[in-house]
Design a protein around this motif. Structure first.
Motif, short mmCIF file in Angstrom:
data_model
loop_
_atom_site.label_atom_id
_atom_site.label_comp_id
_atom_site.label_asym_id
_atom_site.label_seq_id
_atom_site.Cartn_x
_atom_site.Cartn_y
_atom_site.Cartn_z
N HIS A 57 0.85 -1.20 0.00
CA HIS A 57 0.00 0.00 0.00
C HIS A 57 0.88 1.24 0.00
O HIS A 57 2.01 1.21 0.48
CB HIS A 57 -0.89 0.04 1.25
CG HIS A 57 -1.95 -1.01 1.27
ND1 HIS A 57 -3.03 -1.00 0.42
CD2 HIS A 57 -2.10 -2.10 2.06
CE1 HIS A 57 -3.81 -2.04 0.68
NE2 HIS A 57 -3.27 -2.73 1.67
N HIS A 58 0.31 2.32 -0.48
CA HIS A 58 0.96 3.62 -0.40
C HIS A 58 -0.10 4.71 -0.51
O HIS A 58 -1.28 4.43 -0.74
CB HIS A 58 2.03 3.79 -1.48
CG HIS A 58 1.68 3.18 -2.79
ND1 HIS A 58 2.30 2.06 -3.29
CD2 HIS A 58 0.72 3.50 -3.69
CE1 HIS A 58 1.77 1.73 -4.46
NE2 HIS A 58 0.81 2.59 -4.71
N ILE A 59 0.33 5.94 -0.33
CA ILE A 59 -0.58 7.09 -0.30
C ILE A 59 -0.25 8.01 -1.46
O ILE A 59 0.92 8.19 -1.83
CB ILE A 59 -0.44 7.84 1.04
CG1 ILE A 59 -0.79 6.90 2.20
CG2 ILE A 59 -1.35 9.07 1.08
CD1 ILE A 59 -0.57 7.52 3.57
N PHE A 60 -1.30 8.61 -2.04
CA PHE A 60 -1.14 9.59 -3.10
C PHE A 60 -1.40 10.99 -2.53
O PHE A 60 -2.14 11.14 -1.54
CB PHE A 60 -2.11 9.30 -4.25
CG PHE A 60 -1.94 7.93 -4.83
CD1 PHE A 60 -0.92 7.63 -5.70
CD2 PHE A 60 -2.84 6.91 -4.49
CE1 PHE A 60 -0.78 6.36 -6.23
CE2 PHE A 60 -2.71 5.64 -5.01
CZ PHE A 60 -1.67 5.36 -5.89
N ARG A 61 -0.82 11.99 -3.14
CA ARG A 61 -0.98 13.36 -2.64
C ARG A 61 -2.43 13.84 -2.70
O ARG A 61 -2.82 14.76 -1.98
CB ARG A 61 -0.08 14.33 -3.41
CG ARG A 61 1.40 14.13 -3.09
CD ARG A 61 2.22 15.32 -3.56
NE ARG A 61 3.64 15.10 -3.36
CZ ARG A 61 4.30 15.34 -2.24
NH1 ARG A 61 3.63 15.79 -1.19
NH2 ARG A 61 5.60 15.13 -2.15
#
Length: 437
Positions: A57-61
């Motif tokens: 998983h990761h986060i987008f701006r």
């Protein structure tokens, strides 16, 4: 007011967090651990304990609700924004895909094809409303916009690895949403966000807030029936016990929701049947040395191997946080007959390791410290042409029943952690508004 939440993924925990200060909240989770698709392994290396997600998983701006929640919970100092290098492995060759110059060296496409691909991406960035593209197949739109070569040599393998036999049925809206969400690129490549210590910190913080306010999260507890009488929620059945409540927020997959309500959601019956979910078989491998020594984080694959992507977590996050190199190897499957679902865990892992040996001549199993495999049959919806008409509303019809999850409008045309947080918030806010709370 007594509220039951079915499922402890980000949608369920976010809803519980919003509701717990003024209501009696109980979250039921069928698995041993909270988190759903965001759940983590707890591992130890050389006396150092760390958490790592079972599925990357990761986060987008653009994940505004998720980032606001992280700040609200006091976790902002754990946020990192790092360059994530991408590559495309095609027919035995690795092509970096981060800078314009690197993309120009992607030899499966001609210079004219690369120009068409660039124009397609530029056109996507200008699209404000994806609704008209829901009724168009991604394949058809790519063929019409960029031509056969761009489709067959660039997009088709990616879509095949993502959706299997359903790849040609996926909507253009999904494709547009996918490209838009992956558009935070600088001169060196894409920037993604991640929480130092992993997303387990977020899950634990949400759990802590719910329990500190008198709520309860009960794991290994599967809701087998959602009791509805006189078009209103009465309660749920767990382990044969009826538990009365005033409202239910269900984050269960459509097929599960249909089963536990006994098919009583007549207005949603067709949508529940028409939303098709796919499964995931995601391996996490601990290594003594890097797999992708060129520093790539994410590699899409067109090759005769049983997986569609390799993600080297420690080519993104610092190796020092873990003390070993961590690599995800992942594939999607479309039904319970797939070998990725029916085979024994050790056989799936062996096939993945064989694929890595085929792709990376320098890779040796002697460097593998351990392997883990996470499999679910109901990972995510397949966003087929016309999917929009099947998106489930936050209210399900019967009084007191609310829905939130990857099937919600906040997760279309492309799902994300942010979409699930937003779905949880919206269902909670609607419940409070309708119940006058």
């Amino acid at each position: 007011m007594k509220i039951v939440i079915i499922g402890s993924g980000l949608a369920g925990l976010s809803a519980g967090y919003r509701l717990c200060k003024s209501n009696e909240v109980t979250v039921f989770e069928k698995d041993p651990d909270i988190g759903g698709m965001a759940a983590s392994y707890c591992l130890e290396q050389s006396g150092k304990k760390y958490f790592i997600e079972r599925y990357y998983h990761h986060i987008f701006r653009t994940d505004s609700e998720l980032l606001a929640l992280i700040r609200e919970l006091g976790l902002e100092k754990q946020m990192l924004w790092l360059e994530a290098k991408d590559a495309y492995f095609v027919d035995g060759k690795n092509y970096p895909m981060n800078t314009p110059l690197e993309i120009l060296h992607f030899s499966p496409l001609s210079i004219l094809d690369l120009a068409k691909l660039g124009l397609l991406v530029f056109r996507i960035r200008l699209i404000k409303d994806t609704v008209p593209y829901d009724q168009i197949k991604a394949k058809d739109w790519i063929l019409d916009t960029a031509g056969k070569s761009v489709y067959e040599n660039f997009f088709a393998p990616l879509m095949k690895s993502k959706f299997g036999d359903n790849a040609e049925n996926v909507s253009a809206a999904w494709l547009i949403g996918r490209v838009k969400i992956r558009s935070d690129r600088g001169k060196e490549g894409e920037k993604l966000g991640y929480m130092r210590g992993g997303f387990n910190s977020l899950l634990e913080a949400l759990e802590g807030e719910i329990t500190a306010n008198g709520g309860e999260i009960r794991t290994n507890k599967e809701v087998t029936e959602l009791v509805i009488k006189n078009n209103a929620v009465q309660g749920v059945v767990v382990d044969g016990e009826f538990i009365a409540c005033d409202a239910v927020i269900s984050t269960a997959e459509p097929a599960v929701l249909d089963a536990i309500t006994g098919g009583k959601l007549e207005l949603l019956h067709d949508s529940l049947k028409n939303i098709h979910y796919q499964g995931t078989a995601c391996a996490l491998i601990g290594l003594d040395r890097p797999l992708m020594e060129d520093g790539n984080y994410w590699m899409n694959i067109k090759a005769d191997v049983p997986f569609g992507a390799v993600i080297e977590h420690t080519n993104y996050m610092p190796f020092e946080d873990y003390g070993e190199h961590l690599v995800y190897v992942t594939a999607y499957f479309q039904d319970e007959k797939s070998a990725l679902w029916t085979q024994k865990e050790e056989n799936v892992l062996d096939s993945y390791l064989q694929g890595l040996e085929k792709m990376f001549p320098g890779f040796s199993r002697t460097k593998v410290r351990w392997t883990k495999l996470y499999r679910r049959i109901d990972t995510a919806p397949v966003y087929e042409q016309g999917y929009l008409k099947n998106v489930l509303p936050f209210t399900a019809g019967p009084s007191g029943l609310y829905l939130a999850g990857m099937f919600s409008s906040t997760n279309y045309p492309e799902r994300s952690l942010n979409g699930s947080v937003k779905a949880g918030f919206e269902s909670a806010e609607l419940l409070m508004k309708e119940k006058g709370n």
